[in-house]
Design an enzyme around this catalytic site. Structure first.
Site, PDB file in Angstrom:
ATOM      1  N   HIS A 109      -3.458  18.543   8.026  1.00  0.00           N
ATOM      2  CA  HIS A 109      -2.737  18.824   6.771  1.00  0.00           C
ATOM      3  C   HIS A 109      -3.483  19.892   5.966  1.00  0.00           C
ATOM      4  CE1 HIS A 109       0.463  15.849   6.713  1.00  0.00           C
ATOM      5  NE2 HIS A 109      -0.362  14.831   6.902  1.00  0.00           N
ATOM      6  N   GLU A 151      -5.850  14.303   8.610  1.00  0.00           N
ATOM      7  CA  GLU A 151      -5.917  14.922   7.278  1.00  0.00           C
ATOM      8  C   GLU A 151      -6.402  16.365   7.386  1.00  0.00           C
ATOM      9  OE1 GLU A 151      -4.381  13.441   4.948  1.00  0.00           O
ATOM     10  OE2 GLU A 151      -4.211  11.577   6.109  1.00  0.00           O
TER      11      GLU A 151
END
Ligand code: CO
Length: 497
Positions: free
Chosen positions: A263, A260
């Site tokens: 991202h 994450e």
């Protein structure tokens, strides 16, 4: 005011509504009390509708036409026109009544899917899935395509991608991965680390620290808990991540955070000029996934990373003191064919995706009936991975995507893995001593290079053009296959090249 300026002003409103939707959705999945669900769904539905009406409006069509007529404009303005014209055209192609039917059908299908999965009852889900497939095919026809109706669906997630390009790429990837798995089965699997308990507080502290290493800015984001980890961009200076943890194993939490975080670096690195234009975010789902996979796998599962991270791991989890950096590296690189995609390792993961891609294309092109899905699924699992699901819950019913009508999404995962390997090769060429830097915990030069090459551009370039700019060549599987062979050959002690 120029036509492009007018267009910018108009889409700013849409981007601001999307920001409010994102904030509401983030809260829904992290902090919202259970009984707030119904009211929240109404409010988010209303906001989405407001944004949608603006996207498909005649005014938007006029602004786009005027901006196109004006001609001369910057690279960013050209992208602005391209991105919004695509949104406008795609969304106008589907009549509101049909779209409404799609929203209702998928929402019902998702509820039934949850039950069907819990009971491992494909028959319960089958009629709903058939209805979703019919609607998706109808929408693909309206959106339009040259060769395959599946192209119209792919384009939503990976602009410009086609079945004609993907089929040979994934077909050869699959064959070579299946062959490599056979080779690995003759190698020596890494020893598992001793079992233990890993307090969640310590895991969260370790994840925060790791996110700081890679350059995640906590002044422009935050880390919370959720059932499924995700990253969400609320707006300029606010890109949040969530994560989940397992108390018997610290690694899923750690790699979730790195994923994450990858991202989020993308969103945090967007040029501020792109804020509120619709050009913030990533070039495509596949390129976005390449950024998460880059940090999770290329960096986070490398030996130099564990030479650096090891003392920190031991500081948080003293029970692991006897494991050496090499032991941890081997442990996090175990390969095991398994039934569940989300638990799969780097080598087998793409086989799960190849299978889904083949079935999706056949469903959408009308060569496969929904009734035949479980049998096709199980046969492919046996052929590619050598495992057969004992029930449909651990087979064809495992993913939520099809109930939501998200056909065309799955390939993004594999594209992300392939792009990540290509980008890692380019980074190695561009950053002298890259792996020595990783071993010293110096991640800033890597982050800076990604920012320069990928992050700051947001959606300005099409994925194909971006990959060419960054790596000097188009999408390909060779760098990924080379990376897999080299690393896992070493982990499993295979001799020869
Ligand atoms: Co991801």
């Amino acid at each position: 005011m120029s036509a492009c300026e007018e267009l910018r002003e108009y889409v700013r409103e849409i981007a601001e509504i999307h920001s409010a939707v994102a904030l509401g959705a983030w809260d829904q999945r992290t902090h919202m009390p259970e009984r707030g669900a119904e009211a929240r769904a109404k409010v988010l539905g209303r906001l989405e509708r407001m944004a949608f009406e603006r996207v498909v409006s005649d005014r938007m069509g006029e602004l786009l036409a005027a901006a196109e007529r004006d001609g001369v404009c910057s690279e960013v303005d050209q992208a602005l026109i391209r991105v919004w014209k695509r949104e406008h055209t795609r969304n106008r192609a589907v009549p509101p009544a049909l779209y409404q039917k799609f929203v209702e059908t998928t929402s019902r299908a998702e509820t039934v899917w949850e039950k069907a999965k819990a009971a491992s009852d494909f028959a319960l889900f089958r009629p709903h899935l058939a209805e979703v497939v019919d609607l998706v095919r109808e929408m693909a026809k309206l959106i339009g395509y040259r060769e395959s109706p599946y192209d119209a669906l792919l384009d939503e997630y990976e602009p410009g991608m086609t079945v004609a390009a993907l089929r040979p790429l994934l077909g050869s990837l699959r064959e070579r991965l299946v062959a490599f798995l056979k080779e690995l089965s003759r190698g020596k699997p890494p020893r598992e680390l001793p079992a233990g308990t890993y307090p969640l507080d310590a895991q969260k502290r370790f994840c925060r620290e790791t996110l700081t290493w890679i350059g995640y800015d906590f002044q422009a984001g935050r880390l919370d808990d959720s059932a499924h980890p995700f990253t969400i961009g609320i707006g300029l200076g606010d890109v949040r991540v969530t994560n989940r943890y397992q108390d018997d194993d610290p690694f899923p939490g750690l790699f979730g955070a790195l994923h994450e975080g990858g991202h989020a670096l993308y969103g945090q690195g967007n040029d501020p000029e792109l804020a509120w234009t619709g050009l913030a975010g990533g070039a495509s789902f596949g390129i976005h996934e390449s950024q998460s996979r880059f940090w999770e796998n290329q960096i986070g599962r490398s030996l130099p990373f564990w030479r650096y991270a090891h003392p920190h791991l031991v500081r948080h989890f003293p029970g692991l003191a006897r494991a050496k950096p090499e032991d941890v590296w081997r442990h996090v690189n175990r390969v095991e064919p398994s039934l569940i995609r989300v638990e799969a390792d780097e080598v087998t993961y793409n086989l799960h995706i190849c299978l889904r891609f083949e079935l999706e294309v056949d469903l959408v092109e009308g060569r496969l009936e929904v009734d035949e899905l479980p049998a096709r699924w199980n046969r492919a699992m046996a052929d590619y991975l050598g495992v057969t699901p004992p029930d449909d819950a651990r087979g064809v019913l495992q993913d939520v995507h099809w109930s939501g009508g998200m056909f065309g999404y799955f390939p993004s995962y594999t594209l992300g893995n392939l792009y990540a390997a290509q980008i890692a090769d380019a980074a190695e060429r561009a950053i002298p001593g890259l792996w020595a830097k990783v071993e010293a915990g110096e991640f800033a030069p890597i982050r800076g290079w990604l920012w320069e090459e990928v992050h700051r551009h947001g959606r300005v370039f099409l994925p194909e053009d971006l990959v060419r700019r960054v790596t000097g060549s188009g999408l390909g599987a060779e760098p990924f296959l080379h990376y897999i062979r080299r690393k896992y050959g070493e982990v499993y002690g295979l001799s020869g090249p």
